[in-house]
Design an enzyme around this catalytic site. Structure first.
Site, short mmCIF file in Angstrom:
data_model
loop_
_atom_site.label_atom_id
_atom_site.label_comp_id
_atom_site.label_asym_id
_atom_site.label_seq_id
_atom_site.Cartn_x
_atom_site.Cartn_y
_atom_site.Cartn_z
CE LYS A 121 44.26 40.09 46.20
NZ LYS A 121 43.77 41.10 47.11
N1 GLU Z 1 40.16 41.03 47.91
C1 GLU Z 1 39.91 42.06 48.88
C2 GLU Z 1 41.15 42.91 49.06
O1 GLU Z 1 41.96 43.02 48.19
C3 GLU Z 1 39.33 41.51 50.16
C4 GLU Z 1 40.22 40.57 50.93
C5 GLU Z 1 39.52 39.89 52.09
O2 GLU Z 1 38.39 40.22 52.38
O3 GLU Z 1 40.17 39.03 52.67
O4 GLU Z 1 41.30 43.58 50.04
#
Ligand code: GLU
Length: 427
Positions: free
Chosen positions: A112
């Site tokens: 992230k």
């Molecule tokens: N940001 C989204 C989450 O927190 C999607 C992450 C993704 O699709 O890789 O799950």
């Protein structure tokens, strides 16, 4: 004042995810060495990069990408553009992604990141330059088989398109492969998946439907409230309305509104599109104090904004019977203990909002196979996958006589434990 809030949230999210992890590890008796591995993040990338603003001045931005674990596959997870983004937030959110992908049965690890900005303060042209320069700064730390970013808070398909284009364009001509699947959540015209836009909200409602079935309840006429009316909040409200449930309260950073006769999610979404994403000023609603939001008399609460929103400050006020966590980390550990004591069900984030990363997985597969999938097929696959994870979570909760968050963690941790035991630790 604002800095204070940021600091509080920062320490809160990381502490929460580690408390949740250690509790689940204790309950299942996770292998000690593997607990140590999973307690640490593999890589933490912090970049400072300059961008020329529209007024000609230079501003230096700070971007983050934390890669927690890749035992099950490439790092995967979103990029958020928000003032609360810092190293601790990125760490916590990356760790949640590892559990989420493992629980959903995807061949991914967890990552992230993002940039500590309020995108409202920048023009579209500035946001494009910030995004492109951030991508350039990340360089080969991301890649279609290494680390695959996606949308998150305040980032969207347009931003993903700029990342993909920058990533591909900055490779030397000989290495300029069609690597658009370095990110997911792209616009459909640029390799994106039909239905990825609604995947998280659709998944949230799929878990709520599974809960209703379990409890022998009908969603028709159930009153629900949504915190955050971005991509997740809107689509969750849209699919809840399709089930006949009634949206009676909405909160975002711009205001808190209620209408017991119902708020039309489509009208509110149309309004937000023309109002820089904010709900403030939407007609025919009563405005209430922000602190009273979670205490609204309703059946279901869908937090779909930021972390640490349900805390000791409001947990006792909650009257709903279900909290479906569309956001990452919306409920802190202390509040959760109170909610469980009160008999309130919680569909934990790593299960509830996993439709997003699952949709991303299908987009990635679609790109790798050079295919174009149909939305009908995507939604069926999504519902199947999330229902499997829901049932595994329930079964494990019974087996270990524990709450759903802990059992969701156990399902994820068992998968990671197995892979480490089979493969060993290099050298
Ligand atoms: N940001 C989204 C989450 O927190 C999607 C992450 C993704 O699709 O890789 O799950």
């Amino acid at each position: 004042m604002e800095t204070k809030t940021i600091v509080k949230q920062k320490t809160g999210m990381y502490e929460n995810v580690m408390k949740q992890f250690n509790h689940a590890a204790d309950v299942m008796g996770l292998n000690e060495g593997i607990r140590k591995i999973l307690s640490a993040t593999n890589n933490e990338i912090v970049v400072h990069f300059p961008v020329k603003l529209d007024n000609g001045k230079i501003e230096v931005f700070t971007g983050y990408r934390v890669q927690h674990n890749n035992a099950l596959g490439p790092y995967k997870g979103g990029l958020r553009f928000h003032p609360t983004v810092d190293i601790d937030a990125a760490r916590a959110l990356a760790i949640w992604m590892t559990w989420k992908s493992a629980l959903a049965g995807l061949p991914y690890g967890g990552g992230k990141g993002g940039i500590q900005i309020d995108p409202k303060n920048y023009s579209q042209a500035e946001l494009e330059r910030i995004t492109r320069r951030f991508t350039y700064a990340l360089g080969d730390n991301i890649g279609p088989d290494l680390d695959i970013p996606a949308p998150d808070v305040n980032t969207n398909s347009q931003i993903m398109a700029w990342i993909a284009d920058t990533y591909v364009s900055t490779k030397s001509p000989a290495n300029r492969h069609n690597n658009l699947h370095v990110v997911t959540g792209k616009p459909v015209g640029s390799g994106g998946l039909e239905g990825r836009d609604r995947a998280t909200g659709f998944g949230v409602v799929a878990t709520i439907k599974a809960w209703a079935q379990l409890k022998n309840k009908n969603l028709k006429g159930k009153k629900f409230i949504v915190q955050g009316f971005g991509n997740v909040g809107y689509w969750a409200a849209h699919f809840m309305a399709k089930e006949g449930a009634i949206l009676i309260g909405v909160q975002d950073a711009s205001g808190t509104m209620i209408n017991n006769n119902g708020i039309d999610p489509e009208a509110l979404n149309d309004y937000c599109q023309k109002n820089k994403g904010a709900i403030a000023g939407f007609p025919n609603v009563e405005l209430i104090e922000a602190e009273t939001f979670f205490g609204i008399d309703c059946d279901i609460i869908i937090p779909a904004a930021l972390g640490n929103q349900i805390t000791l400050k409001n947990a006792n006020d909650i009257k709903a019977e279900l909290i479906a966590e569309g956001a990452n980390g919306p409920t802190d550990v202390a509040a959760e203990a109170i909610l469980l004591e009160k008999g309130i069900n919680i569909i934990p984030d790593i299960l509830c909002n996993s439709g997003g990363v699952t949709g991303s997985y299908y987009e990635w597969l679609q790109n790798k196979r050079s295919e174009n999938w149909k939305i009908e097929d995507v939604l069926i696959l999504l519902e199947d996958k999330i229902t499997v994870a829901f049932n595994k979570t329930l079964k494990t909760a019974e087996q270990y006589k524990t709450d759903w968050r802990t059992s969701a963690y156990i399902v994820a941790l068992q998968r990671l434990e197995q892979t480490y035991i089979e493969r060993g630790v290099f050298p």
